[in-house]
Design a protein around this motif. Structure first.
Motif, short mmCIF file in Angstrom:
data_model
loop_
_atom_site.label_atom_id
_atom_site.label_comp_id
_atom_site.label_asym_id
_atom_site.label_seq_id
_atom_site.Cartn_x
_atom_site.Cartn_y
_atom_site.Cartn_z
N LYS A 154 -8.52 8.83 0.20
CA LYS A 154 -9.50 9.39 1.13
C LYS A 154 -8.93 9.46 2.54
O LYS A 154 -9.15 10.46 3.26
N MET A 155 -8.19 8.42 2.97
CA MET A 155 -7.61 8.44 4.31
C MET A 155 -6.63 9.59 4.48
O MET A 155 -6.59 10.26 5.51
N VAL A 156 -5.81 9.81 3.45
CA VAL A 156 -4.83 10.90 3.50
C VAL A 156 -5.56 12.25 3.58
O VAL A 156 -5.18 13.13 4.37
N LYS A 157 -6.61 12.39 2.79
CA LYS A 157 -7.38 13.64 2.79
C LYS A 157 -8.08 13.86 4.14
O LYS A 157 -8.04 14.96 4.70
N ASP A 158 -8.70 12.78 4.66
CA ASP A 158 -9.41 12.90 5.94
C ASP A 158 -8.49 13.25 7.10
O ASP A 158 -8.90 13.92 8.05
N ALA A 159 -7.24 12.75 7.02
CA ALA A 159 -6.26 13.06 8.07
C ALA A 159 -5.59 14.40 7.86
O ALA A 159 -4.77 14.83 8.68
N ASN A 160 -5.97 15.06 6.77
CA ASN A 160 -5.42 16.39 6.44
C ASN A 160 -3.91 16.39 6.30
O ASN A 160 -3.21 17.30 6.75
N ILE A 161 -3.38 15.33 5.67
CA ILE A 161 -1.93 15.24 5.45
C ILE A 161 -1.59 15.94 4.15
O ILE A 161 -2.18 15.66 3.10
N GLN A 162 -0.64 16.84 4.20
CA GLN A 162 -0.22 17.59 3.03
C GLN A 162 0.94 16.89 2.34
O GLN A 162 1.90 16.46 3.00
N ALA A 163 0.85 16.74 1.02
CA ALA A 163 1.93 16.08 0.26
C ALA A 163 3.22 16.90 0.37
O ALA A 163 3.19 18.12 0.36
N ASP A 164 4.36 16.17 0.51
CA ASP A 164 5.63 16.88 0.61
C ASP A 164 6.36 16.85 -0.73
O ASP A 164 5.94 16.21 -1.68
N ASN A 209 0.81 -1.21 0.00
CA ASN A 209 0.00 0.00 0.00
C ASN A 209 0.85 1.26 0.00
O ASN A 209 0.37 2.34 -0.38
N SER A 210 2.12 1.16 0.40
CA SER A 210 2.95 2.37 0.42
C SER A 210 3.20 2.92 -0.98
O SER A 210 2.71 4.00 -1.32
N PRO A 211 3.95 2.20 -1.86
CA PRO A 211 4.20 2.78 -3.18
C PRO A 211 3.01 2.76 -4.12
O PRO A 211 2.92 3.59 -5.03
N LEU A 212 2.06 1.82 -3.92
CA LEU A 212 0.99 1.64 -4.91
C LEU A 212 -0.37 2.20 -4.49
O LEU A 212 -1.29 2.21 -5.30
N SER A 213 -0.49 2.67 -3.25
CA SER A 213 -1.77 3.24 -2.81
C SER A 213 -1.62 4.63 -2.19
O SER A 213 -2.41 5.53 -2.49
N ALA A 214 -0.63 4.80 -1.32
CA ALA A 214 -0.53 6.03 -0.54
C ALA A 214 0.47 7.05 -1.08
O ALA A 214 0.22 8.26 -1.00
N ASP A 215 1.59 6.58 -1.61
CA ASP A 215 2.64 7.51 -2.06
C ASP A 215 2.16 8.59 -3.02
O ASP A 215 2.59 9.75 -2.92
N PRO A 216 1.28 8.27 -3.98
CA PRO A 216 0.84 9.32 -4.90
C PRO A 216 0.14 10.49 -4.20
O PRO A 216 0.07 11.59 -4.76
N PHE A 217 -0.36 10.27 -2.99
CA PHE A 217 -1.04 11.33 -2.24
C PHE A 217 -0.15 11.96 -1.17
O PHE A 217 -0.46 13.04 -0.67
N LEU A 218 0.96 11.28 -0.83
CA LEU A 218 1.85 11.78 0.21
C LEU A 218 3.07 12.51 -0.34
O LEU A 218 3.70 13.30 0.36
#
Length: 321
Positions: A311-321, A94-103
């Motif tokens: 959605k999880m990244v957005k809901d947690a209000n994490i800003q991409a670096d 889930n790191s490189p294939l689900s979450a990284d594009p949003f983080l």
């Protein structure tokens, strides 16, 4: 002219037949599993469990190569640029294939278009663990302590689940906890044990031996249901963070353009390996829930997970670096 036409026809015929020919001969040399995190990580461990038996089944060695960095994006980019011949596979998570594009803003690959799914490998269960020297024995005590001591606690992350999980807790409870990122989970755990960092979400594979030894204190598991490996440990939902459910997953993918015949051959061999009783026993010993799938099932799952993690990244209000 006629001779040139015959040569052209021959070249086209070879080109059309070459994927099948490659599949018939495949594999004729060692295969590489690229792990997204470092030595001793869950990704590395699961790769090695599968690699030994797959090598025997295919008659060629399967080498595990760790390429940690950027929450798995370094490994994913490497495999994306590899020759699409079935000899370089990514143990995707889930790191490189689900979450990284949003983080991360500088992800130079598309997790759907740039990879061909081969098979699911399984799911990781994570647990929230803390330094046992802290006066914290539950999620409620963690929240109370953090509110009474703003800015004093820190959390480590060795993957994107660690980031998204803790940022979700922080936002839900309105806490001030400093993030300390690591390239992989094992060195992060070492620093928690040494008292340099306070806590983290860590996978069972890496954390369970330390929990058993008493050098880490577990508070809750990340999934909506309790783990059969640690049934007395409550879920985050039960501990008060209502609706908290984080499924960290693993699946093998190949570079886009890998011949379908090669993907099929890999899938058939890998499913036998992953679902075999001895490999299942090894998975259980390291706290991993292993199971296989068709390439199509993994492809649909990856698309769904991309949406869920976004959605999880957005809901947690994490800003991409």
């Amino acid at each position: 002219m006629k001779k040139l036409l015959l040569v052209a026809v021959a070249i086209i015929g070879v080109a059309l037949l070459s994927p099948a020919l490659r599949a018939d001969d495949y594999p004729s040399r060692p295969i590489t599993f690229t792990a997204v995190f470092g030595p001793g990580s869950a990704s590395d461990t699961i790769c090695r469990i599968i690699a030994d038996k797959l090598g025997s089944a295919l008659g060629q060695p399967v080498v595990v190569e760790d390429r940690p960095g950027a929450d798995g994006a370094v490994a994913a980019l490497y495999v994306h640029h590899a020759t699409p011949d079935g000899y370089t596979l990514l143990m995707g998570t889930n790191s490189p294939l689900s979450a990284d594009p949003f983080l991360h803003k500088d992800i130079n690959y598309d997790p759907i278009k740039d990879f061909v799914p081969v098979t699911r490998v399984g799911s990781f269960t994570l647990m929230l663990v803390v330094d046992p020297k802290l006066p914290i024995h539950s999620v409620k005590e963690l929240i109370d302590y953090a509110k009474a001591n703003p800015g004093k606690l820190t959390y480590a992350s060795g993957n994107t689940a660690g980031i998204v999980g803790m940022e979700t807790v922080k936002r839900w409870a309105e806490l001030s906890i400093l993030h300390v990122p690591y390239k992989s989970t094992p060195p992060a755990i070492e620093d928690i044990i040494a008292g340099r960092v306070s806590m983290m979400f860590a996978d069972f594979t890496t954390a369970l031996p330390h929990v058993t030894a008493g050098t880490l204190r577990p508070l809750a598991v990340s999934r909506i249901k309790r783990s059969s490996l640690f049934p007395e440990l409550p879920t985050m939902d039960e501990a008060g963070i209502k609706g908290f459910n984080m499924d960290a997953w693993a699946g093998l993918v190949a570079p886009a353009g890998t011949p379908p015949e090669v993907v099929k051959k890999l899938n058939v061999a890998l499913r036998k390996v992953i679902d075999s009783p001895d490999v299942q026993a090894k998975f259980k010993n390291v706290g991993f829930e292993g199971f296989s799938s068709t390439p199509e099932e993994l492809g649909a799952f990856m698309k769904a997970q991309l949406g869920e993690w976004g959605k999880m990244v957005k809901d947690a209000n994490i800003q991409a670096d």
